[in-house]
Design a protein around this motif. Sequence first.
Motif, PDB file in Angstrom:
ATOM      1  N   VAL A   1      -8.702  10.640  -5.983  1.00  0.00           N
ATOM      2  CA  VAL A   1      -9.340   9.323  -5.955  1.00  0.00           C
ATOM      3  C   VAL A   1     -10.852   9.478  -6.146  1.00  0.00           C
ATOM      4  O   VAL A   1     -11.479   8.747  -6.939  1.00  0.00           O
ATOM      5  CB  VAL A   1      -9.024   8.591  -4.637  1.00  0.00           C
ATOM      6  CG1 VAL A   1      -9.861   7.312  -4.526  1.00  0.00           C
ATOM      7  CG2 VAL A   1      -7.541   8.263  -4.548  1.00  0.00           C
ATOM      8  N   ALA A   2     -11.447  10.454  -5.461  1.00  0.00           N
ATOM      9  CA  ALA A   2     -12.891  10.678  -5.579  1.00  0.00           C
ATOM     10  C   ALA A   2     -13.267  11.096  -6.992  1.00  0.00           C
ATOM     11  O   ALA A   2     -14.302  10.659  -7.530  1.00  0.00           O
ATOM     12  CB  ALA A   2     -13.340  11.738  -4.574  1.00  0.00           C
TER      13      ALA A   2
ATOM     14  N   ILE B   1       1.656  14.942  -6.029  1.00  0.00           N
ATOM     15  CA  ILE B   1       0.802  15.270  -4.885  1.00  0.00           C
ATOM     16  C   ILE B   1       0.726  14.097  -3.911  1.00  0.00           C
ATOM     17  O   ILE B   1      -0.160  14.057  -3.043  1.00  0.00           O
ATOM     18  CB  ILE B   1      -0.612  15.695  -5.326  1.00  0.00           C
ATOM     19  CG1 ILE B   1      -1.317  14.572  -6.087  1.00  0.00           C
ATOM     20  CG2 ILE B   1      -0.551  16.955  -6.173  1.00  0.00           C
ATOM     21  CD1 ILE B   1      -2.787  14.833  -6.324  1.00  0.00           C
ATOM     22  N   GLY B   2       1.651  13.145  -4.039  1.00  0.00           N
ATOM     23  CA  GLY B   2       1.671  12.000  -3.143  1.00  0.00           C
ATOM     24  C   GLY B   2       0.684  10.929  -3.563  1.00  0.00           C
ATOM     25  O   GLY B   2      -0.098  11.089  -4.496  1.00  0.00           O
ATOM     26  N   TYR B   3       0.728   9.814  -2.834  1.00  0.00           N
ATOM     27  CA  TYR B   3      -0.153   8.688  -3.124  1.00  0.00           C
ATOM     28  C   TYR B   3      -1.539   8.884  -2.517  1.00  0.00           C
ATOM     29  O   TYR B   3      -1.683   9.412  -1.406  1.00  0.00           O
ATOM     30  CB  TYR B   3       0.448   7.397  -2.567  1.00  0.00           C
ATOM     31  CG  TYR B   3       1.755   6.983  -3.221  1.00  0.00           C
ATOM     32  CD1 TYR B   3       1.758   6.350  -4.456  1.00  0.00           C
ATOM     33  CD2 TYR B   3       2.972   7.227  -2.588  1.00  0.00           C
ATOM     34  CE1 TYR B   3       2.947   5.960  -5.058  1.00  0.00           C
ATOM     35  CE2 TYR B   3       4.169   6.841  -3.175  1.00  0.00           C
ATOM     36  CZ  TYR B   3       4.159   6.202  -4.416  1.00  0.00           C
ATOM     37  OH  TYR B   3       5.333   5.828  -5.007  1.00  0.00           O
ATOM     38  N   GLN B   4      -2.555   8.463  -3.249  1.00  0.00           N
ATOM     39  CA  GLN B   4      -3.929   8.342  -2.748  1.00  0.00           C
ATOM     40  C   GLN B   4      -4.525   9.658  -2.248  1.00  0.00           C
ATOM     41  O   GLN B   4      -5.233   9.667  -1.232  1.00  0.00           O
ATOM     42  CB  GLN B   4      -3.996   7.291  -1.623  1.00  0.00           C
ATOM     43  CG  GLN B   4      -3.587   5.884  -2.036  1.00  0.00           C
ATOM     44  CD  GLN B   4      -4.474   5.307  -3.115  1.00  0.00           C
ATOM     45  OE1 GLN B   4      -4.045   5.122  -4.236  1.00  0.00           O
ATOM     46  NE2 GLN B   4      -5.726   5.049  -2.789  1.00  0.00           N
TER      47      GLN B   4
ATOM     48  N   GLY C   1       0.814  -1.199   0.000  1.00  0.00           N
ATOM     49  CA  GLY C   1       0.000   0.000   0.000  1.00  0.00           C
ATOM     50  C   GLY C   1       0.851   1.253   0.000  1.00  0.00           C
ATOM     51  O   GLY C   1       2.077   1.204   0.146  1.00  0.00           O
ATOM     52  N   ALA C   2       0.177   2.389  -0.191  1.00  0.00           N
ATOM     53  CA  ALA C   2       0.875   3.674  -0.227  1.00  0.00           C
ATOM     54  C   ALA C   2      -0.099   4.776   0.160  1.00  0.00           C
ATOM     55  O   ALA C   2      -1.301   4.686  -0.103  1.00  0.00           O
ATOM     56  CB  ALA C   2       1.436   3.938  -1.619  1.00  0.00           C
TER      57      ALA C   2
END
Length: 451
Positions: free
Chosen positions: A72-73, A64-67, A38-39
């Motif tokens: 995601v939305a 902008i980094g992970y997740q 995961g991240a």
Amino acid sequence: MTPQPNPQVGAAVKAADRKHVFHSWSAQELIDPLAVAGAEGSYFWDYDGNRYLDFTSGLVYTNIGYQHPKVVAAIQEQAAKMTTFAPAFAIESRSEAARLIAERTPGDLDKIFFTNGGADAVEHALRMARLHTGRPKVLSAYRSYHGGTQQAINVTGDPRRWANDSASAGVVHFWAPYLYRSRFYAETEEQECARALEHLETTIQFEGPATIAAIILETVPGTAGIMLPPQGYLAGVRELCDKYGIVFVLDEVMAGFGRTGKWFAADLYDVVPDLMTFAKGVNSGYVPLGGVAISGAIAETFAQRAYPGGLTYSGHPLACAAAVATINVMEEEGIVEQAAKTGAEIIEPGLRELAERHPSVGEVRGVGMFWALDLVRDRATREPLVPYNAAGEANAPMAAFGAAAKANGLWPFINMNRTHVVPPLNITEAEAKEGLAALDSALAVADAHVA
């Protein structure tokens, strides 16, 4: 998120990978890929519960980094609305992504041709340049990387080209400025700039200006070592292109979308190319996307003449929705400004302090969140820590350095005799300092090989 160890699942993932996945740029039986569970943000973790601070931003794309929850939305919302549609139609997420990108590109680069990544963006930019000019040749720099597809790898100027070089692609390489390892016997940035421009113009003249369609440069070379061009160089290249009717292409695949503390690295030099390629940070790599930003003059070439190129997934709705969300997040959260501030106040002084204490650091260079340390055996002679394109035992010092970084919870970006510091742009001050501390420990291993 706190990593939850699950070694059995990790072992199954690893076994399936080793049995079926063919990895890029690798001798398949000599690699040992980490199974990632995961991240989130600036970190990722494995199935044994080991967490790593990612100083690579994936492959320099998770700006902008992970997740990030808003991106995601946006992908989820787009998937519920329309997962995909052919590129010949006008689609809301595609149109909006193009508008937001064009608002931030320099000059009149207002038309956006979408691709699936950076390499095919380079392919299409060079095709456009050749069709626009009616000329066959392309000039590109040594110490560069433009992608792994056929034309992109031929314009690349590092060893990854060698095994793929067709020697018939109409590509001529030249030396770009790099004072630390100058090819022009320069002693100052001004000398390096002037002599590099003289060398480029001589190359143009001897190749025949009427045969040259384009000059392509990474605005700031990435994997080749983050070598910022001296002030005046890119403006000088722009002048040479105007003088000889050559299309000027800037590759911003790695440097674009905030990496240098500006939306595009071209803004650091107040220069406007005719074509500009992008990918990676445009949507933090959440869904593959790249493109070419096109000037008015080149767009006009194809106003009444069909452009002979396209891709099935060009401007994919999910990818474009991710781009729209990413650009809006970067604007709302001031991420480009944060990259400039963190780079200037934390990363740069931290790296320069490390260089003072570690004799293996020959040079520190970079801007924003785009930095490299040149590692050496001897500061006086600038002998690299490992030979050019070293492998196996010859590369042992760099391998030991990388292993030490990972043992300290830092995932490094290593290429030849350099380590790059390219974390997510919105890394926190505490995370940045954590990474510098881990780098400090790893450099002690490199110091052991200094003469």
